[in-house]
Design an enzyme around this catalytic site. Structure first.
Site, short mmCIF file in Angstrom:
data_model
loop_
_atom_site.label_atom_id
_atom_site.label_comp_id
_atom_site.label_asym_id
_atom_site.label_seq_id
_atom_site.Cartn_x
_atom_site.Cartn_y
_atom_site.Cartn_z
N ARG A 127 0.93 -1.26 0.02
CA ARG A 127 0.06 0.07 -0.08
C ARG A 127 0.97 1.20 0.10
O ARG A 127 2.23 1.14 0.39
CB ARG A 127 -1.05 0.04 1.18
CG ARG A 127 -1.65 -1.34 1.37
CD ARG A 127 -2.50 -1.21 2.81
NE ARG A 127 -3.67 -2.36 2.71
CZ ARG A 127 -3.10 -3.64 3.32
NH1 ARG A 127 -1.89 -3.59 3.74
NH2 ARG A 127 -4.07 -4.50 3.17
N LYS A 161 -1.66 -2.64 7.87
CA LYS A 161 -3.00 -2.60 8.72
C LYS A 161 -3.19 -3.36 9.85
O LYS A 161 -2.72 -4.64 9.85
CB LYS A 161 -4.28 -2.66 7.61
CG LYS A 161 -4.10 -1.53 6.26
CD LYS A 161 -5.03 -1.98 5.46
CE LYS A 161 -6.66 -1.59 5.90
NZ LYS A 161 -7.72 -1.76 4.93
N HIS A 221 -2.13 2.13 -6.62
CA HIS A 221 -3.02 1.06 -6.18
C HIS A 221 -3.07 0.29 -7.45
O HIS A 221 -3.14 -1.05 -7.43
CB HIS A 221 -4.21 1.75 -5.78
CG HIS A 221 -4.98 0.48 -4.86
ND1 HIS A 221 -4.36 0.30 -3.71
CD2 HIS A 221 -6.06 -0.16 -5.34
CE1 HIS A 221 -5.40 -0.57 -3.12
NE2 HIS A 221 -6.34 -1.02 -4.02
N ARG A 281 -0.33 -2.16 -7.37
CA ARG A 281 -0.68 -3.29 -6.42
C ARG A 281 -1.46 -4.36 -7.01
O ARG A 281 -1.31 -5.56 -6.90
CB ARG A 281 -1.26 -2.50 -5.14
CG ARG A 281 -1.66 -3.49 -4.02
CD ARG A 281 -1.97 -3.08 -2.69
NE ARG A 281 -2.73 -3.77 -1.96
CZ ARG A 281 -2.17 -4.55 -1.01
NH1 ARG A 281 -0.63 -4.21 -0.78
NH2 ARG A 281 -3.00 -5.16 0.05
N HIS A 287 -2.64 -9.34 3.27
CA HIS A 287 -4.18 -9.38 3.55
C HIS A 287 -4.40 -10.53 4.76
O HIS A 287 -3.50 -11.41 4.79
CB HIS A 287 -4.94 -10.02 2.32
CG HIS A 287 -5.10 -8.95 1.26
ND1 HIS A 287 -5.99 -7.68 1.30
CD2 HIS A 287 -4.51 -8.55 0.04
CE1 HIS A 287 -5.91 -6.92 0.59
NE2 HIS A 287 -5.24 -7.79 -0.32
N TYR A 325 -8.32 -7.84 -6.20
CA TYR A 325 -6.94 -7.29 -6.53
C TYR A 325 -6.49 -8.26 -7.90
O TYR A 325 -5.58 -8.00 -8.65
CB TYR A 325 -5.82 -7.59 -5.79
CG TYR A 325 -5.99 -6.28 -4.67
CD1 TYR A 325 -5.66 -5.37 -4.93
CD2 TYR A 325 -6.54 -6.87 -3.29
CE1 TYR A 325 -5.68 -4.19 -3.93
CE2 TYR A 325 -6.50 -5.88 -2.33
CZ TYR A 325 -6.16 -4.56 -2.70
OH TYR A 325 -6.24 -3.72 -1.52
#
Length: 374
Positions: A189, A215, A288, A291, A314, A323
Site C-alpha cells: 500500500r 494495517k 494502487h 498493487r 491480507h 486485486y
C-alpha cells in the site's frame, strides 16, 4: 456540516493517538468526511440531511475527477501516457465510491450515537456503487508488456544521466526507480511504502527482506527480488545521502528537501518514470494500480494464493479477488497446461509418434515395391 465534520475529525485523530484506529484508516476517514461536508454544503444543518441528500452527494462524488490520474495539465499522467490534451480526467472507481460510502456511514453512525442527528440518513440512502464485472474500459493491472516497460525504465534510473537543471543534491532518479520497483514487484500500500524506514530492510541467510508494517498493526517480512535489492543498495549508497539533510534520519524515502516523502507525491514519481517508457508500452497507472499488477501477475503465474496473500498483507484469501484483473490470453495459456490432462496429452503425443512411425514404414514398403517393379 462544517462544524460536525471538524469535531468528527478531532475524534478520529484522538482514536489514532490511542491506537484505536490505524493512521492510514484515520487519514481515509478524515479525507472522505471533509469531502462529504464540502459536497453537501458546509453551511447546511447536519440533522436536516435526508436519504435523498446523501444520494445526491454520493452521485457528486462518483463524478468527481480522480486527481491521482488526471490526464490534462502539467505533470498529469496523460502527459506521459499518450492521452489527448484536454481529455476528461477519470472519474472515481467503484471501489473508491464504496470506500467513500463506508466512511460516510461511519460518520453518521457516530453522529446518531452522539445525538447530532435524530435519524441516520444513510438508512434511507438508496444508491450503491457499481460492482465490478468482467473487464473495464481501463483495467487497473498493467499487461506484461506495459509492466516490463515500466520496470525496465525504473531499472535504467541507476544509470540515468544527470539533469543539467538540477543540483546534485536535488537528484531523485535512484529514489524514483526504487519506488516503482517496490510498488510493482512487492505491491505494498502506498502508506506502507512512505512510512518505511531504512532499518525495516534487513538481510537473512543472504536474502534481503522488507519488514512491512501494515494495517491493523500486522507486520510481514517480504523477500526482495534481486533487481529490487540491487536498486535499494544503489539508492542507500548513492541516492539517499544526496537528499539527507539530517531532518529524517530513519525515513527510507526522502524529498529533495530532506523530508519524508508524502504519499500524495508518489503519483508524480510514477509519472516521471513512465515518461521514460516507449510510447507503445506506456499506460498511466496509480500506486494502487501497481498493487493490482503485482497480484494479477503473481496469480496468473500460478503462484500459491496464500503466498500472494502474505506478500500483499491480507488477512483473508477472499480479499484477493478484488486485486485480480484479467490478462489477455491467460485462459488459453491455462488450458494448454491443464494439470488433469497432462497424461492424456502425453499419450496422444505418443500415439501420434507411433502413427508417424507406421506411416513411415508403409511409405518405405511402397517405395521398395516400386523399385522391385522397376
Amino acid at each position: 456540516m462544517t462544524e460536525a465534520a471538524d469535531r468528527y475529525v478531532e475524534i478520529v485523530r484522538a482514536k489514532t493517538a490511542t491506537g484505536a484506529l490505524s493512521p492510514g484508516t484515520a487519514e481515509v476517514y478524515v479525507r472522505d468526511v471533509l469531502t462529504f461536508a464540502e459536497l453537501a454544503g458546509g453551511e447546511r444543518v447536519l440533522d436536516d440531511l435526508t436519504g435523498e441528500d446523501v444520494d445526491e452527494v454520493l452521485l457528486k462524488f462518483a463524478h468527481k475527477p480522480d486527481g491521482r490520474r488526471g490526464r490534462g495539465g502539467a505533470g498529469g499522467a496523460g502527459g506521459v501516457a499518450g492521452g489527448e490534451a484536454g481529455a476528461a480526467a477519470p472519474r472515481q472507481s467503484s471501489w473508491s465510491q464504496a470506500r467513500f460510502r463506508r466512511s460516510v456511514s461511519a460518520f453518521f453512525r457516530h453522529a446518531a450515537v452522539a445525538g447530532w442527528v435524530q435519524l441516520n440518513p444513510m438508512r434511507a440512502a438508496t444508491l450503491q456503487p457499481r460492482q465490478r464485472g468482467g473487464l473495464r474500459a481501463e483495467r487497473r493491472a498493467l499487461t506484461t508488456e506495459q509492466a516490463e516497460g515500466l520496470l525496465g525504465a525504473a531499472r535504467q534510473m541507476v544509470v540515468a544521466p544527470a539533469e543539467e537543471r538540477k543540483r546534485s543534491d536535488q537528484r531523485t532518479e535512484l529514489r524514483d526507480g526504487l519506488i516503482v520497483l517496490l510498488l510493482a514487484a512487492v505491491g505494498p500500500r502506498v502508506s506502507e511504502l512512505t512510512r518505511s524506514n531504512v532499518e525495516d530492510f534487513f538481510v537473512n541467510a543472504g536474502t534481503r527482506y522488507w519488514r512491512i508494517f501494515g494495517k491493523g498493526g500486522r507486520t510481514r517480512d517480504v523477500p526482495l527480488p534481486r533487481p529490487v535489492a540491487e536498486m535499494l543498495d544503489a539508492y542507500l549508497e548513492q541516492g539517499r545521502p544526496l537528499l539527507d539533510r539530517g531532518r529524517e534520519p530513519k525515513a527510507l524515502l526522502l524529498s529533495w528537501r530532506g523530508r519524508r516523502l508524502a504519499r500524495q507525491d508518489v503519483q508524480a514519481v510514477i509519472d516521471r518514470v513512465l515518461a521514460r517508457v516507449e510510447p507503445e508500452r506506456r499506460r498511466s497507472v496509480t500506486p494502487h494500480g501497481l498493487r493490482h499488477t503485482t497480484a494479477t501477475h503473481l496469480l496468473a503465474a500460478a503462484t500459491d494464493m496464500d503466498a500472494v496473500r502474505r506478500v500483499l498483507g491480507h488477512s483473508d484469501l477472499s480479499t484477493l479477488g478484488r486485486y485480480r484483473d484479467e490478462l489477455p490470453g491467460e485462459l488459453e495459456a491455462a488450458m494448454r497446461v491443464h494439470p488433469l490432462l497432462g497424461a492424456v496429452a502425453r499419450e496422444a503425443e505418443r500415439g501420434s509418434e507411433r502413427d508417424g512411425e507406421r506411416d513411415g514404414e508403409r511409405d518405405g514398403e511402397r517405395d521398395g515395391e516400386r523399385e522391385a517393379g522397376g
